[in-house]
Scaffold this motif. Sequence first.
Motif, PDB file in Angstrom:
ATOM      1  N   ASP A 281       0.832  -1.190   0.000  1.00  0.00           N
ATOM      2  CA  ASP A 281       0.000   0.000   0.000  1.00  0.00           C
ATOM      3  C   ASP A 281       0.878   1.256   0.000  1.00  0.00           C
ATOM      4  O   ASP A 281       0.696   2.176  -0.800  1.00  0.00           O
ATOM      5  N   LEU A 282       1.835   1.262   0.896  1.00  0.00           N
ATOM      6  CA  LEU A 282       2.728   2.430   0.978  1.00  0.00           C
ATOM      7  C   LEU A 282       3.492   2.607  -0.332  1.00  0.00           C
ATOM      8  O   LEU A 282       3.635   3.711  -0.853  1.00  0.00           O
TER       9      LEU A 282
ATOM     10  N   SER B 276       1.612   4.175  -2.988  1.00  0.00           N
ATOM     11  CA  SER B 276       1.240   5.568  -2.773  1.00  0.00           C
ATOM     12  C   SER B 276       2.371   6.520  -3.144  1.00  0.00           C
ATOM     13  O   SER B 276       2.181   7.722  -3.227  1.00  0.00           O
ATOM     14  N   LEU B 277       3.545   5.949  -3.332  1.00  0.00           N
ATOM     15  CA  LEU B 277       4.681   6.812  -3.684  1.00  0.00           C
ATOM     16  C   LEU B 277       4.505   7.281  -5.135  1.00  0.00           C
ATOM     17  O   LEU B 277       3.954   6.571  -5.959  1.00  0.00           O
ATOM     18  N   PRO B 278       4.982   8.475  -5.419  1.00  0.00           N
ATOM     19  CA  PRO B 278       4.816   9.002  -6.790  1.00  0.00           C
ATOM     20  C   PRO B 278       5.508   8.096  -7.800  1.00  0.00           C
ATOM     21  O   PRO B 278       6.635   7.642  -7.573  1.00  0.00           O
TER      22      PRO B 278
END
Lengths: 281, 281, 261, 237
Positions: B250-251, B254-256
């Motif tokens: 998930d993380l 979420s990173l560009p």
Amino acid sequence: MEQAADYMVFEQLGFTYPDTSAPALHCLSVTIPKGCRTAVIGHNGSGKSTLFLHALGILRPQSGRVSWKGKPLEYGKKELVSLRRNVGLVFQDPEQQLIMSTPLDDVSFGLRSLGLEQAVIQQRSQEALERLGLGGFGDKPIHQLSLGQKKRTALAGVMAMEPELILLDEPTAYLDPLSEALLLEGLEAIHGKGTTVVMATHDMDLAYRWADWLIVLSGGQCYASGTPEQVFSDPEVMQSIGLGLPILADLWHSLPQKAIAGMAAPRNVGEMKELLQQFVK
Amino acid sequence: MEQAADYMVFEQLGFTYPDTSAPALHCLSVTIPKGCRTAVIGHNGSGKSTLFLHALGILRPQSGRVSWKGKPLEYGKKELVSLRRNVGLVFQDPEQQLIMSTPLDDVSFGLRSLGLEQAVIQQRSQEALERLGLGGFGDKPIHQLSLGQKKRTALAGVMAMEPELILLDEPTAYLDPLSEALLLEGLEAIHGKGTTVVMATHDMDLAYRWADWLIVLSGGQCYASGTPEQVFSDPEVMQSIGLGLPILADLWHSLPQKAIAGMAAPRNVGEMKELLQQFVK
Amino acid sequence: MIRRIDAISYANGFRQLSPLWKSLFAAVMFILSYLLHPFLQLTICLWIAVWCLLYARIPVRAYVMLLGMALLFYVLSLPALLLEIGHPAAGQAWITFPLPLTSLTVYITAGGVLRGGLLLARLAACLSCLLFVIFTTPFTELLLVLRRLRVPQLVLELMLIMYRFLFLLSDSAHGMLLARRLRGGSRGFRATIREAGSMGGALLGQTMRRYRGLSQGLAARGFTGEIPLPPYSGGPVPLRYRVEGCSGIAVLLLAQLWMSW
Amino acid sequence: MRKCRLGSFAAIVAGFTVYFLLNEPGTANAMHIMEGFLPAGWALFWWLAFIPFFALGLVKLTRMTKENPELKLLLGLAGAFTFVLSALKLPSVTGSSSHPTGTGLGAVMLGPLSMSVLGSVVLLFQALLLAHGGLTTLGANAFSMAVAGPFAGYAAYKLVMKLTSRERVAVFTAAAMADLVTYVVTSVQLAIAFPAADGGVWTSFAKFGSIFAVTQIPLAISEGLLTVLLWNWLKSY
């Protein structure tokens, strides 16, 4: 966390089960704060369930004492009945707690012993079931429910009695993510009505994102207590008792001190994502 | 993943339990690759356990078929005995498969039915127990063991038979972090000896960091299968069946995009930490 | 209580001793308990208490509790053993109560008291032997002894399965009783019957689920109809116990001979 | 076949359940004759009287489990269940030992001979794990609880079914009869071993009988009622 000292307080509790050598509780002193979501974390065998049994007067401390609202617990029949109206316990295994054959019948079981009128019983039971998303299941035989539904039924049964303090022993054990979310939603509703909720768990990620207050037990002693930030501020302390860190706390602590100085630790994945977006461009 | 098509293959499997309306498996086609660590993920009731029971011929498919090493399963007594020597199943509830009263006796239970000599049985049982860190518990009655110890005993009993393929149903459910680590260590040892290991779980974080290959079940069908990176590459797919994403995946998502282009997704907390250190200065 | 007794049987000073030897010793003592003079029966009782409490280090509390609980049957039967109803012959009765509205009398005779006393001596001796077996030998090992005694395989298998599931079911049942207590529980005969009926139903459902689970679990492990029991393996018996056991028995027999002379 | 097996299993368990759930700790009284209580002659006599039934039951069960090995698991679990329920009352002060007389229903479903094996194994467990009853008196206890009770219950069931063909009444009668007969036989065993000095065996029987009647007769009735309740539950399951 106000009035903490007057709520449920365990002082210097000691307890050894018969024919075992190691004490289950050993000089345990801890306070359950009023109005909070408290998580009691620790390994199996760290004393979580024993502590709960003491809170309800099912076990009597061999040394030390338990007090409730400033008064030491009394173990007379009448006093215990009144204590157990104010403090509810949800067992880990719902099979043990569900006695009657349908959810509605089971939830009204406790109310009937209060001597309420049938109409009131009916209404309160139905309400409790609905609040936990079981409105449509009232008449279904319990053995046809899923584990998640059974756990929520057990919770509804305790909730319907409207205790001030609800203790839950490993409520999310064995639940899949969806059932877990439903159960936590139900707890949120109960907590929103002013009930103090205490949960024993060894799921660190859950404890970290759910609780306002943590109590860490290890070997029958209170190892630490405080807000999640406080408790997890020193990674090594938790690792030394083999509990490990929640993933989020672990990642947070791995970030360079100077970058995160003054910031609040993220408590859930959403907050972590926002935080990372600030850093990673 | 070589020889996948020749290992254990389920084709168009359909199965409905008596007295239920919804099918437990519905046109399920999936292959278990040889030599991998495979995780089967899905909710309770998604068909994980039913699938495993089919793999051992305990349930017979009502439609479709199961094949093992290129040959369709046969359900004669002899064929089943030989299949179950090669494919072992560890149930979620260890009580289900522990029959003798002490771990040592229980582990030797299966070996004794192979008709081995007493000395060989003794040695292999003791070895299996030791590999799972139960060396000192051989003579302790099983009802005095903790859940984690029981689970490892059940695993030892299956391991001692030296099957090629071991299936585990929710092996870590309800284990505390320490017991979980011990169990996973044991699995690693088995896998290291060339055994194919398949685990059903709904712990997404565990599946993500442990498995080489994922099979996602939902409503009795195979929803997706592939490497963890592949399966979790599209967050919305997983969320649509209510499973959610592992925290790390998930993380990561979420990173560009531009920041992480070309990088491999981190599979465990350690890798994630390293990654973050590159970004956060 | 079952758990306590069971735990003690797995962790006591005699755990390592050969179960066959222990059973044989108990069997001889059982026979002696029936044959010997009451005075010697009490000696047996004391001697075995020494073995259990001193040598095997059985907790005194547990030993006394179990002894007391078993003796309740005796206490309960005492009125029937002692009280005679009818017309006592002159000089026979110790204590008499005339039974109102009848010509009968309730009375106690010296013979009755003597019979009660003799019975107590034998009971105490036999009970001690039983406790010796219960406390020092784990059930698992008793099963192996029974196999050596050629008890049929089917019976042994039934016992094995029973023993395995006893503790699980007992935990469940205790949990249910506790839950009922915590939530108040109902009053009145009808409500009690109804409640008991549903608890029975719930427990029954659990038991049936366990059965289905176990049959799958065993099938997965290659169960084909017979549960092979482990072979008998007994530990050695230290010379000291062998000597004390044999010489004790010899002394008892000699004492009996001397007394009956 | 499978359904029938599950049904009969459920019924045995239910029968055993009934008795113990109703009688929470403290209400029931001892009915197993304790270790060493009977004189050697009588202890031996009851062993000899019991063994033929056990042997016949064993032959029958062996045949049944040959055809269907899983029946073993079923019987074992039913036994465990029975034992657990009987042990639940242990912390009580008044009851030194309790007894599963739900054998009546088990006899109806499995036949009285099978109960002679299952019932006596449960009794052996009670002796070995709890010091309830005893080894020397196992024969006598097994005769009253695992032989006489089940046969009486079975006969009562058959008779009522023949006369009225009302199943519930028959089940009630079977359960209650098995209870009562067990109690009567135990009283007889005690009476002939300890005849009264004044009035002999009959007076002694009256004395032992009245001591246990206080608890055993109400128990027989409530067990009958509960068995019927559970019978209904089973049918809806």
